[in-house]
Design an enzyme around this catalytic site. Structure first.
Site, PDB file in Angstrom:
ATOM      1  CB  SER A 137       0.382   2.015   1.866  1.00 43.66           C
ATOM      2  OG  SER A 137       1.340   1.383   0.907  1.00 43.66           O
ATOM      3  CE1 TYR A 150       4.181   0.101   5.665  1.00 43.17           C
ATOM      4  CE2 TYR A 150       3.355  -0.576   3.677  1.00 43.17           C
ATOM      5  CZ  TYR A 150       3.907   0.304   4.528  1.00 43.17           C
ATOM      6  OH  TYR A 150       3.733   1.676   4.199  1.00 43.17           O
TER       7      TYR A 150
END
Length: 276
Positions: A137, A150
């Site tokens: 990401s 995350y």
């Protein structure tokens, strides 16, 4: 690429990857933890008269991933492309984080990638070819308030990918490290969100803010990823926001930190908090 295994294929980028690969004539083995979503995608792909097999899969379970790859190999033949795409989102402050929540994010977003990679790597090395496409990401490049779990998982994927890249340099097995920015998927909708710097999270409001800021569609993301894979690119940035953020943090390693957290608060906490 004649055969592909895709995790998290029941929605979002995984679904779009499955459709795009199927449109190319690639046989696909799709998996997802959500059986209803997976069945719907399987039906969509069967309507295209492509070779498709589906399996409900929890990527955090190493033995299940190994078994699924074995099943896929028996049904499709050797796997040319492994797309480790499955992921979940979670928001909370480090101070209030429950260990179970943190561990679940790591189990899916990091260990799921490791499990998928290790399950296909021996056969790819034996054949002397293959693509391992691991989805990190833009949050695997930067850190964001309330996204510690995350970000930690996605940073771990980035580091894992880079180490693997060097290990595979003298082989024809390629690893691709994918870093999407805001992609209009259901990852926030289906995630768990507890606290931000401003306090308790209003999930519906957060979903809407994310959707407003997610400028890239899943189909566009899939096209960018596959173009990068076709071109043999190791590092694949998905979306204009990902490219901009990547440049900012490289060009201004200290100065950008004074500005960027305020911008990110606008996505996760609303305009009022972003101005604090």
């Amino acid at each position: 690429m004649q055969t592909a295994f895709i995790t998290g294929a029941g929605s979002g980028i995984g679904r779009s990857l499955a459709h795009t690969l199927a449109d190319r004539g690639c046989a696909v083995y799709i998996s997802d933890i959500n059986g209803d979503n997976l069945a719907a995608v399987e039906e969509e792909l069967r309507a295209k008269q492509v070779n498709v097999h589906a399996r409900v899969l929890d990527v955090s379970n190493k033995d299940d991933v190994v078994d699924a790859v074995k099943d896929a190999t028996e049904k499709l033949g050797s796997i040319d492309g492994m797309f480790n795409n499955a992921g979940i989102s979670f928001s909370d402050l480090v101070e209030t984080h429950e260990y179970d929540d943190f561990e679940k994010v790591m189990d899916v977003d990091f260990w799921g990638v490791v499990h998928g990679t290790k399950a296909v790597l021996p056969q790819m090395l034996e054949r002397g070819q293959g693509h391992i496409v691991n989805i990190s990401s833009i949050f695997g490049i930067i850190g964001v308030p309330s996204q510690a779990a995350y970000c930690a998982a996605k940073h771990a994927v980035k580091g894992f990918n880079e180490s693997l890249f060097y290990e595979l340099q003298d082989t024809d097995v390629q690893v691709h490290s994918v870093h999407p920015g805001g992609v209009d998927t259901g990852i926030v909708k289906h995630g768990v969100h507890k606290h931000s710097i401003s306090g308790a999270v209003d999930k519906e409001e957060m979903e809407q803010r994310f959707k407003d800021n997610a400028r890239t569609t899943p189909d566009e993301a899939a096209a960018i990823i596959l173009k990068g894979v076709d071109g043999g690119r190791y590092r694949i940035l998905v979306g204009g926001d990902a490219r901009l953020i990547d440049r900012l943090q490289r060009w201004f390693p200290n100065g950008w930190r004074k500005i960027f957290p305020r911008l990110m608060k606008g996505m996760f906490e609303g305009d009022e908090a972003a101005q604090k």
